[in-house]
Motif scaffolding. Structure first.
Motif, PDB file in Angstrom:
ATOM      1  N   THR A 169      15.632  13.621 -24.832  1.00 49.46           N
ATOM      2  CA  THR A 169      17.062  13.939 -24.920  1.00 49.46           C
ATOM      3  C   THR A 169      17.887  13.101 -23.945  1.00 49.46           C
ATOM      4  O   THR A 169      19.102  13.011 -24.106  1.00 49.46           O
ATOM      5  CB  THR A 169      17.323  15.442 -24.648  1.00 49.46           C
ATOM      6  N   ASN A 170      17.255  12.496 -22.936  1.00 51.67           N
ATOM      7  CA  ASN A 170      17.941  11.590 -22.010  1.00 51.67           C
ATOM      8  C   ASN A 170      17.624  10.157 -22.431  1.00 51.67           C
ATOM      9  O   ASN A 170      16.459   9.763 -22.473  1.00 51.67           O
ATOM     10  CB  ASN A 170      17.486  11.817 -20.565  1.00 51.67           C
ATOM     11  N   SER A 172      14.126   7.765 -21.924  1.00 55.57           N
ATOM     12  CA  SER A 172      13.459   7.622 -23.224  1.00 55.57           C
ATOM     13  C   SER A 172      13.170   6.156 -23.523  1.00 55.57           C
ATOM     14  O   SER A 172      12.086   5.808 -24.020  1.00 55.57           O
ATOM     15  CB  SER A 172      14.317   8.225 -24.337  1.00 55.57           C
TER      16      SER A 172
END
Length: 123
Positions: free
Chosen positions: A29-30, A34
């Motif tokens: 989600t970051n 990622s």
């Protein structure tokens, strides 16, 4: 063999970067962590593949996985404040002992390049 060991060491560093970034990505989600996961693991596998041209698979993978595991555990302890109990410490000591043992064993093996597999053509 020295160059191959250097490539293996870099592969370990990038694997640890990828694994640490995996934790920081919070389930992808970051964005920045990622991307670091993909770059870290991609670079690690590329470098490992180059080291495997010279190093035996059993040796290189054992060193790569064992050292990466030990370093990741230390990062978990220092950066993420993860718990470290007696069982984990003993396990890490066994991993480190195995890595040392593998290095001692490799010094007795002859140097040889990995055999290239023969390609078959159909038809």
């Amino acid at each position: 063999m020295g160059k191959a060991m250097g490539l293996l060491a870099l592969a370990i560093i990038f694997e640890v970067i990828g694994t640490t970034s995996l934790k920081l990505s919070e389930g992808f989600t970051n964005v920045v962590p990622s991307i670091m996961v993909v770059v870290g693991f991609g670079t690690a596998f590329f470098l490992l593949s180059k080291a495997l041209v010279v190093l035996p698979l059993s040796f290189a993978y054992a060193i790569w996985a064992g050292t990466g595991t030990a370093l990741t555990a230390v990062i978990g302890l220092l950066v993420f404040d993860e718990a470290m109990d007696v069982v984990k410490v003993l396990g890490l000591l066994l991993v480190i002992g195995g890595v040392i043992g593998m290095n001692l064993f490799l010094s007795k093996e002859p140097e040889y390049p990995v055999k290239q597999t023969q390609r078959r053509t159909v038809g």
